[in-house]
Design a protein around this motif. Structure first.
Motif, PDB file in Angstrom:
ATOM      1  N   SER A 118       0.830  -1.210   0.000  1.00 17.72           N
ATOM      2  CA  SER A 118       0.000   0.000   0.000  1.00 17.72           C
ATOM      3  C   SER A 118       0.863   1.257   0.000  1.00 17.72           C
ATOM      4  CB  SER A 118      -0.925   0.004   1.223  1.00 17.72           C
ATOM      5  OG  SER A 118      -0.182   0.198   2.415  1.00 17.72           O
ATOM      6  N   GLY A 119       0.321   2.318  -0.610  1.00 13.46           N
ATOM      7  CA  GLY A 119       1.058   3.572  -0.692  1.00 13.46           C
ATOM      8  C   GLY A 119       1.394   4.142   0.670  1.00 13.46           C
ATOM      9  N   LYS A 120       0.508   3.968   1.645  1.00 16.32           N
ATOM     10  CA  LYS A 120       0.742   4.479   2.999  1.00 16.32           C
ATOM     11  C   LYS A 120       1.964   3.826   3.626  1.00 16.32           C
ATOM     12  CE  LYS A 120      -1.825   2.998   6.431  1.00 16.32           C
ATOM     13  NZ  LYS A 120      -0.898   2.505   7.488  1.00 16.32           N
ATOM     14  N   VAL A 121       2.084   2.517   3.474  1.00 15.85           N
ATOM     15  CA  VAL A 121       3.219   1.784   4.039  1.00 15.85           C
ATOM     16  C   VAL A 121       4.522   2.196   3.352  1.00 15.85           C
ATOM     17  CG1 VAL A 121       4.257  -0.508   4.284  1.00 15.85           C
ATOM     18  CG2 VAL A 121       1.829  -0.172   4.786  1.00 15.85           C
ATOM     19  N   ILE A 122       4.467   2.354   2.028  1.00 19.07           N
ATOM     20  CA  ILE A 122       5.668   2.777   1.288  1.00 19.07           C
ATOM     21  C   ILE A 122       6.130   4.149   1.753  1.00 19.07           C
ATOM     22  CG2 ILE A 122       6.583   3.399  -0.986  1.00 19.07           C
ATOM     23  CD1 ILE A 122       4.648   1.353  -2.188  1.00 19.07           C
ATOM     24  N   LEU A 123       5.175   5.079   1.905  1.00 16.99           N
ATOM     25  CA  LEU A 123       5.516   6.437   2.348  1.00 16.99           C
ATOM     26  C   LEU A 123       6.118   6.415   3.751  1.00 16.99           C
ATOM     27  CD1 LEU A 123       5.458   9.480   1.819  1.00 16.99           C
ATOM     28  CD2 LEU A 123       3.122   9.520   2.752  1.00 16.99           C
ATOM     29  N   GLU A 124       5.537   5.628   4.638  1.00 19.42           N
ATOM     30  CA  GLU A 124       6.076   5.515   6.000  1.00 19.42           C
ATOM     31  C   GLU A 124       7.501   4.975   5.982  1.00 19.42           C
ATOM     32  OE1 GLU A 124       3.274   3.004   7.916  1.00 19.42           O
ATOM     33  OE2 GLU A 124       1.841   4.612   8.349  1.00 19.42           O
ATOM     34  N   ALA A 125       7.741   3.942   5.161  1.00 17.80           N
ATOM     35  CA  ALA A 125       9.076   3.349   5.073  1.00 17.80           C
ATOM     36  C   ALA A 125      10.089   4.337   4.499  1.00 17.80           C
ATOM     37  CB  ALA A 125       9.030   2.081   4.218  1.00 17.80           C
ATOM     38  N   VAL A 126       9.664   5.110   3.491  1.00 19.96           N
ATOM     39  CA  VAL A 126      10.557   6.104   2.878  1.00 19.96           C
ATOM     40  C   VAL A 126      10.939   7.181   3.895  1.00 19.96           C
ATOM     41  CG1 VAL A 126      10.671   7.974   1.187  1.00 19.96           C
ATOM     42  CG2 VAL A 126       9.800   5.743   0.510  1.00 19.96           C
ATOM     43  N   ILE A 127       9.944   7.687   4.637  1.00 15.66           N
ATOM     44  CA  ILE A 127      10.211   8.738   5.623  1.00 15.66           C
ATOM     45  C   ILE A 127      11.131   8.230   6.726  1.00 15.66           C
ATOM     46  CG2 ILE A 127       9.157  10.191   7.400  1.00 15.66           C
ATOM     47  CD1 ILE A 127       6.687  10.395   5.586  1.00 15.66           C
ATOM     48  N   LEU A 128      10.827   7.037   7.246  1.00 13.15           N
ATOM     49  CA  LEU A 128      11.668   6.455   8.297  1.00 13.15           C
ATOM     50  C   LEU A 128      13.089   6.232   7.809  1.00 13.15           C
ATOM     51  CD1 LEU A 128       9.300   3.843  10.002  1.00 13.15           C
ATOM     52  CD2 LEU A 128      10.368   5.829  11.081  1.00 13.15           C
ATOM     53  N   THR A 129      13.229   5.706   6.602  1.00 11.82           N
ATOM     54  CA  THR A 129      14.561   5.457   6.044  1.00 11.82           C
ATOM     55  C   THR A 129      15.346   6.758   5.912  1.00 11.82           C
ATOM     56  OG1 THR A 129      13.749   3.542   4.810  1.00 11.82           O
ATOM     57  CG2 THR A 129      15.845   4.494   4.095  1.00 11.82           C
ATOM     58  N   ALA A 130      14.704   7.783   5.370  1.00 12.92           N
ATOM     59  CA  ALA A 130      15.384   9.071   5.180  1.00 12.92           C
ATOM     60  C   ALA A 130      15.839   9.661   6.511  1.00 12.92           C
ATOM     61  CB  ALA A 130      14.448  10.046   4.456  1.00 12.92           C
ATOM     62  N   VAL A 131      14.954   9.633   7.512  1.00 15.17           N
ATOM     63  CA  VAL A 131      15.287  10.193   8.817  1.00 15.17           C
ATOM     64  C   VAL A 131      16.433   9.426   9.470  1.00 15.17           C
ATOM     65  CG1 VAL A 131      14.432  10.555  11.170  1.00 15.17           C
ATOM     66  CG2 VAL A 131      13.002  11.157   9.220  1.00 15.17           C
ATOM     67  N   VAL A 132      16.358   8.102   9.415  1.00 13.78           N
ATOM     68  CA  VAL A 132      17.396   7.267  10.038  1.00 13.78           C
ATOM     69  C   VAL A 132      18.743   7.447   9.343  1.00 13.78           C
ATOM     70  CG1 VAL A 132      18.133   4.888  10.429  1.00 13.78           C
ATOM     71  CG2 VAL A 132      15.790   5.548  10.947  1.00 13.78           C
ATOM     72  N   VAL A 133      18.749   7.437   8.011  1.00  5.29           N
ATOM     73  CA  VAL A 133      20.007   7.555   7.267  1.00  5.29           C
ATOM     74  C   VAL A 133      20.677   8.900   7.541  1.00  5.29           C
ATOM     75  CG1 VAL A 133      21.020   7.750   4.961  1.00  5.29           C
ATOM     76  CG2 VAL A 133      19.385   5.932   5.450  1.00  5.29           C
ATOM     77  N   VAL A 134      19.908   9.984   7.468  1.00  6.81           N
ATOM     78  CA  VAL A 134      20.475  11.315   7.716  1.00  6.81           C
ATOM     79  C   VAL A 134      20.976  11.420   9.151  1.00  6.81           C
ATOM     80  CG1 VAL A 134      19.937  13.773   7.874  1.00  6.81           C
ATOM     81  CG2 VAL A 134      19.098  12.450   5.935  1.00  6.81           C
ATOM     82  N   SER A 135      20.188  10.934  10.102  1.00  4.61           N
ATOM     83  CA  SER A 135      20.571  11.022  11.516  1.00  4.61           C
ATOM     84  C   SER A 135      21.839  10.232  11.805  1.00  4.61           C
ATOM     85  CB  SER A 135      19.431  10.514  12.401  1.00  4.61           C
ATOM     86  OG  SER A 135      18.260  11.278  12.217  1.00  4.61           O
ATOM     87  N   LEU A 136      21.905   8.994  11.320  1.00  2.00           N
ATOM     88  CA  LEU A 136      23.082   8.161  11.583  1.00  2.00           C
ATOM     89  C   LEU A 136      24.321   8.694  10.873  1.00  2.00           C
ATOM     90  CD1 LEU A 136      21.593   4.536  11.429  1.00  2.00           C
ATOM     91  CD2 LEU A 136      22.328   5.820  13.447  1.00  2.00           C
TER      92      LEU A 136
END
Length: 239
Positions: A118-136
């Motif tokens: 679902s698009g909602k799950v994809i968007l959540e995964a994209v946002i989480l990935t972006a935040v985690v990658v930038v933070s780390l």
């Protein structure tokens, strides 16, 4: 001795206390690697979005024998390309050609995974990935500037990755249910978070300037695997 003023914006200060090479050269190397990763991620987004939006593509891959064979080929292509890419990673333009094949094949696989999510799950995964990658990434640069070293993570992450691969094969042949998928996604996410820190540390300290392709491949795979792990976790939680 190097001046210990730590300014992330300056190319004249060392990236870590014991750096023996020109800071300008190391910063140039880091910028080059992140430029390559950015292009890889943009290409991945473009190809994956096309696969998701153009429904006949996913239908072809899932309903025809030719599509299934092509899907298997796309999965093993990155593994096949890794060998010549490692050998030719310093030889231009062969290294960029192999890197393009490597990236596009992974992008298709990611797109086919997202096509049934679902698009909602994809968007959540994209946002989480972006935040985690930038933070780390920011954390690793900050920590390395203060003398911390993350090379010790290598053996632990490799061992954890082996366990993860074996567990994924068990899941394929002996499905253990929704809870096990969520556990797998959670553990995999933690492991690839560790790999982002480890490979960023290697980028800053250990890769030579000529290893820009290999450094980019390592971090690109970390980001993609983190995204797929989060996607697996969120999809299982959403079902």
């Amino acid at each position: 001795m190097w001046n210990q003023k730590y300014d992330l914006e300056s190319a004249e200060t060392p990236l870590y206390p014991m750096m023996m090479e020109s800071p300008e050269l190391r910063w140039s190397f880091i910028r080059k690697v992140y430029s390559i990763i950015s292009i890889q991620l943009l290409a991945t987004i473009a190809v994956a979005a096309t696969v998701v939006k153009v429904e006949p593509i996913s239908v072809f891959f899932t309903t025809t024998n030719a599509g299934l064979a092509l899907y298997i080929l796309l999965i093993i292509t990155p593994l096949i390309v890794m060998c010549p890419l490692y050998y030719y990673h310093q030889r231009h333009p062969v290294n960029y050609l192999l890197l393009s094949i490597f990236t596009v094949s992974i992008a298709f696989a990611v797109g086919l995974t997202c096509a049934f999510t679902s698009g909602k799950v994809i968007l959540e995964a994209v946002i989480l990935t972006a935040v985690v990658v930038v933070s780390l990434t920011l954390y690793t640069f900050w920590a390395v500037k203060r003398g911390h070293d993350f090379n010790f993570l290598g053996p632990f992450l490799f061992g954890a990755l082996i366990v993860l691969v074996v567990f994924s094969f068990i899941q394929i042949f002996f499905p253990l249910g929704k809870i096990s998928v969520m556990i797998y996604g959670c553990v995999a996410s933690i492991i690839f978070c560790g790999y982002i820190v480890y490979d960023t540390d290697n980028l800053i300290k250990r890769h030579s300037y000529d290893e820009y392709i290999w450094a980019a491949v390592s971090l690109y795979l970390d980001v993609i695997n983190l995204f797929l792990s989060l996607l697996s976790l969120l999809r299982a939680a959403d079902s």
